[in-house]
Design a protein around this motif. Structure first.
Motif, PDB file in Angstrom:
ATOM      1  N   MET A 101      25.473 -40.526  -4.167  1.00  0.00           N
ATOM      2  CA  MET A 101      25.733 -41.942  -4.188  1.00  0.00           C
ATOM      3  C   MET A 101      27.202 -42.198  -3.922  1.00  0.00           C
ATOM      4  O   MET A 101      28.047 -41.383  -4.217  1.00  0.00           O
ATOM      5  CB  MET A 101      25.375 -42.537  -5.554  1.00  0.00           C
ATOM      6  CG  MET A 101      23.906 -42.575  -5.861  1.00  0.00           C
ATOM      7  SD  MET A 101      23.065 -43.673  -4.759  1.00  0.00           S
ATOM      8  CE  MET A 101      21.471 -42.955  -4.758  1.00  0.00           C
ATOM      9  N   ASP A 102      27.455 -43.358  -3.411  1.00  0.00           N
ATOM     10  CA  ASP A 102      28.814 -43.797  -3.152  1.00  0.00           C
ATOM     11  C   ASP A 102      29.567 -43.872  -4.479  1.00  0.00           C
ATOM     12  O   ASP A 102      29.032 -44.329  -5.488  1.00  0.00           O
ATOM     13  CB  ASP A 102      28.755 -45.171  -2.481  1.00  0.00           C
ATOM     14  CG  ASP A 102      30.069 -45.618  -1.929  1.00  0.00           C
ATOM     15  OD1 ASP A 102      31.073 -45.543  -2.661  1.00  0.00           O
ATOM     16  OD2 ASP A 102      30.105 -46.048  -0.771  1.00  0.00           O
ATOM     17  N   LYS A 118      16.519 -43.823   4.148  1.00  0.00           N
ATOM     18  CA  LYS A 118      17.673 -44.729   4.114  1.00  0.00           C
ATOM     19  C   LYS A 118      17.120 -46.130   3.955  1.00  0.00           C
ATOM     20  O   LYS A 118      16.171 -46.516   4.642  1.00  0.00           O
ATOM     21  CB  LYS A 118      18.486 -44.641   5.398  1.00  0.00           C
ATOM     22  CG  LYS A 118      19.275 -43.376   5.526  1.00  0.00           C
ATOM     23  CD  LYS A 118      20.160 -43.404   6.745  1.00  0.00           C
ATOM     24  CE  LYS A 118      20.882 -42.073   6.862  1.00  0.00           C
ATOM     25  NZ  LYS A 118      21.775 -42.042   8.007  1.00  0.00           N
ATOM     26  N   PHE A 119      17.719 -46.898   3.027  1.00  0.00           N
ATOM     27  CA  PHE A 119      17.285 -48.270   2.814  1.00  0.00           C
ATOM     28  C   PHE A 119      18.453 -49.145   2.408  1.00  0.00           C
ATOM     29  O   PHE A 119      19.502 -48.655   2.009  1.00  0.00           O
ATOM     30  CB  PHE A 119      16.158 -48.339   1.777  1.00  0.00           C
ATOM     31  CG  PHE A 119      16.556 -47.963   0.366  1.00  0.00           C
ATOM     32  CD1 PHE A 119      16.862 -48.932  -0.567  1.00  0.00           C
ATOM     33  CD2 PHE A 119      16.595 -46.628  -0.013  1.00  0.00           C
ATOM     34  CE1 PHE A 119      17.205 -48.593  -1.868  1.00  0.00           C
ATOM     35  CE2 PHE A 119      16.927 -46.268  -1.307  1.00  0.00           C
ATOM     36  CZ  PHE A 119      17.242 -47.256  -2.244  1.00  0.00           C
ATOM     37  N   VAL A 169      14.896 -54.773  -1.894  1.00  0.00           N
ATOM     38  CA  VAL A 169      15.022 -53.858  -0.761  1.00  0.00           C
ATOM     39  C   VAL A 169      14.717 -54.688   0.479  1.00  0.00           C
ATOM     40  O   VAL A 169      13.604 -55.160   0.657  1.00  0.00           O
ATOM     41  CB  VAL A 169      14.041 -52.674  -0.883  1.00  0.00           C
ATOM     42  CG1 VAL A 169      14.065 -51.818   0.379  1.00  0.00           C
ATOM     43  CG2 VAL A 169      14.370 -51.839  -2.113  1.00  0.00           C
ATOM     44  N   SER A 170      15.724 -54.886   1.307  1.00  0.00           N
ATOM     45  CA  SER A 170      15.550 -55.750   2.478  1.00  0.00           C
ATOM     46  C   SER A 170      15.078 -54.988   3.702  1.00  0.00           C
ATOM     47  O   SER A 170      14.528 -55.591   4.627  1.00  0.00           O
ATOM     48  CB  SER A 170      16.843 -56.477   2.804  1.00  0.00           C
ATOM     49  OG  SER A 170      17.872 -55.553   3.122  1.00  0.00           O
ATOM     50  N   SER A 194      25.322 -56.309  -0.064  1.00  0.00           N
ATOM     51  CA  SER A 194      24.281 -55.284   0.031  1.00  0.00           C
ATOM     52  C   SER A 194      24.915 -53.907   0.155  1.00  0.00           C
ATOM     53  O   SER A 194      26.100 -53.785   0.468  1.00  0.00           O
ATOM     54  CB  SER A 194      23.359 -55.548   1.223  1.00  0.00           C
ATOM     55  OG  SER A 194      24.045 -55.358   2.437  1.00  0.00           O
ATOM     56  N   GLN A 195      24.085 -52.905  -0.073  1.00  0.00           N
ATOM     57  CA  GLN A 195      24.520 -51.516   0.053  1.00  0.00           C
ATOM     58  C   GLN A 195      23.412 -50.711   0.720  1.00  0.00           C
ATOM     59  O   GLN A 195      22.227 -50.945   0.476  1.00  0.00           O
ATOM     60  CB  GLN A 195      24.800 -50.897  -1.317  1.00  0.00           C
ATOM     61  CG  GLN A 195      26.059 -51.390  -1.974  1.00  0.00           C
ATOM     62  CD  GLN A 195      27.302 -50.827  -1.332  1.00  0.00           C
ATOM     63  OE1 GLN A 195      27.460 -49.624  -1.211  1.00  0.00           O
ATOM     64  NE2 GLN A 195      28.194 -51.713  -0.899  1.00  0.00           N
ATOM     65  N   GLU A 196      23.815 -49.750   1.522  1.00  0.00           N
ATOM     66  CA  GLU A 196      22.859 -48.825   2.127  1.00  0.00           C
ATOM     67  C   GLU A 196      22.803 -47.572   1.260  1.00  0.00           C
ATOM     68  O   GLU A 196      23.830 -47.038   0.854  1.00  0.00           O
ATOM     69  CB  GLU A 196      23.310 -48.459   3.537  1.00  0.00           C
ATOM     70  CG  GLU A 196      22.326 -47.584   4.275  1.00  0.00           C
ATOM     71  CD  GLU A 196      22.755 -47.298   5.695  1.00  0.00           C
ATOM     72  OE1 GLU A 196      22.940 -46.103   6.013  1.00  0.00           O
ATOM     73  OE2 GLU A 196      22.914 -48.252   6.472  1.00  0.00           O
TER      74      GLU A 196
END
Length: 107
Positions: free
Chosen positions: A1-2, A43-44, A52-53, A95-97
């Motif tokens: 994770m980031d 990947k989402f 979750v877009s 948002s985050q990927e």
């Protein structure tokens, strides 16, 4: 994770736990057990609303389409995961990927 998610460990843990429960439930219901050692990378995009877009990609060198579907469904089926706090939005933006790996073991 980031690394920027480090401050939001409680939210992230709830997300992980929810996806894990969904993953286990889907596998049991479908009765499909890909070979041990199968790895699927998903990947989402997760929005500030907790939704979750987009499922951006589902990749694996050895997984069937059904295994990929299980992983995508495990993420999408429990969405939304809860709104982000104002502090989270300030740090993470709108948002985050995410990139997650699912590892299949024996049933």
């Amino acid at each position: 994770m980031d690394a920027q998610w480090a401050k939001y460990g409680a939210y992230l843990q709830r997300l992980i736990d929810s996806v894990q429960i969904s993953f286990d439930t889907i596998i049991t219901k479908r009765g499909i057990y890909p070979p041990t050692g199968t790895v699927v990378t998903i990947k989402f995009r997760l929005e500030k609303t907790g939704a979750v877009s987009e499922i951006i990609s589902a990749e694996s060198s050895d997984a069937s389409e059904e295994a990929k579907s299980i992983c995508k469904d495990a993420i999408a089926s429990k969405s939304p995961y809860g709104k982000w706090t104002d502090r989270m939005i300030a740090a993470l933006r709108d948002s985050q990927e995410f990139t997650w790996k699912f590892y299949f073991g024996s049933p």
